[in-house]
Design an enzyme around this catalytic site. Sequence first.
Site, PDB file in Angstrom:
ATOM      1  N   CYS A   1       0.900  -1.155   0.000  1.00 56.77           N
ATOM      2  CA  CYS A   1       0.000   0.000   0.000  1.00 56.77           C
ATOM      3  C   CYS A   1       0.932   1.196   0.000  1.00 56.77           C
ATOM      4  CB  CYS A   1      -0.904   0.038   1.222  1.00 56.77           C
ATOM      5  SG  CYS A   1      -1.835   1.587   1.286  1.00 56.77           S
TER       6      CYS A   1
ATOM      7  N   CYS B   1      -0.254   4.012   2.675  1.00 60.17           N
ATOM      8  CA  CYS B   1      -0.332   3.800   4.122  1.00 60.17           C
ATOM      9  C   CYS B   1      -0.160   2.320   4.453  1.00 60.17           C
ATOM     10  CB  CYS B   1      -1.634   4.342   4.685  1.00 60.17           C
ATOM     11  SG  CYS B   1      -3.095   3.832   3.787  1.00 60.17           S
ATOM     12  N   SER B   2      -1.246   1.644   4.787  1.00 59.01           N
ATOM     13  CA  SER B   2      -1.084   0.280   5.279  1.00 59.01           C
ATOM     14  C   SER B   2      -2.292  -0.591   4.947  1.00 59.01           C
ATOM     15  CB  SER B   2      -0.878   0.317   6.791  1.00 59.01           C
ATOM     16  OG  SER B   2      -1.995   0.976   7.388  1.00 59.01           O
TER      17      SER B   2
HETATM   18 FE    FE Z   1      -3.536   2.245   2.396  1.00 56.36          FE
END
Ligand code: FE
Length: 214
Positions: free
Chosen positions: A108, A111-112
């Site tokens: 990603c 982010c995550s």
């Molecule tokens: Fe993300």
Amino acid sequence: MSDHGHRDHNEPESGPALRVKAIESLLVEKGVVDAAALDAIVDHYENKVGPRIGARVVARAWVDPKFRRRLLKNAIPAIAELGIPSGPEGEYLTVVENTPEVHNLIVCTLCSCYPWPVLGLPPVWYKSFAYRSRAVSDPRGVLREFGVELDPRVEIRVWDSSAELRYMALPMRPAGTEKLSEDELAALVTRDAMIGTAVVKYPPAAVARAHAQD
Ligand code: FE
């Protein structure tokens, strides 16, 4: 791409994340909870419960070609067949298949975003800026650092996850596993193999090392 739709990429951390940290610090300080116990709980979800679910999906796909086709076509109803609920954070799961020609790597970049229902919580390195940027700019180098040396002819496809699109890699079944049961196959599948930063080994690396010392 102005609105990636990420719920959790605000940097510095979002209000809820900061509140959680503040509460955690306070509970630890007051002796209500033990920081080591919290770490153990996080480890449990990061490394045990979560990825073991994805490993079951992978093993089923390896032993059942029809399930594999359904999984690759539409992952959510396919994993529901195994009694695995899709949400939260898994509403838009797509499974991408590794082959001798194509290796898939999940990231990603913002982010995550991560397929929680099948893999649990993302590892710390998955959320790091270094991984998020280099997985795209130098995926082969990143894989090498994870100990994965791919044939230069293998194409690497990098899949950028978002709140709306979550990916899981379906690793290749290793040679020599024809006689293993579905459970034994699932035990070989690691979290990183489903992110694409590892390949599934048989025998597993730890066993291979033990034999090497004989
Ligand atoms: Fe993300």
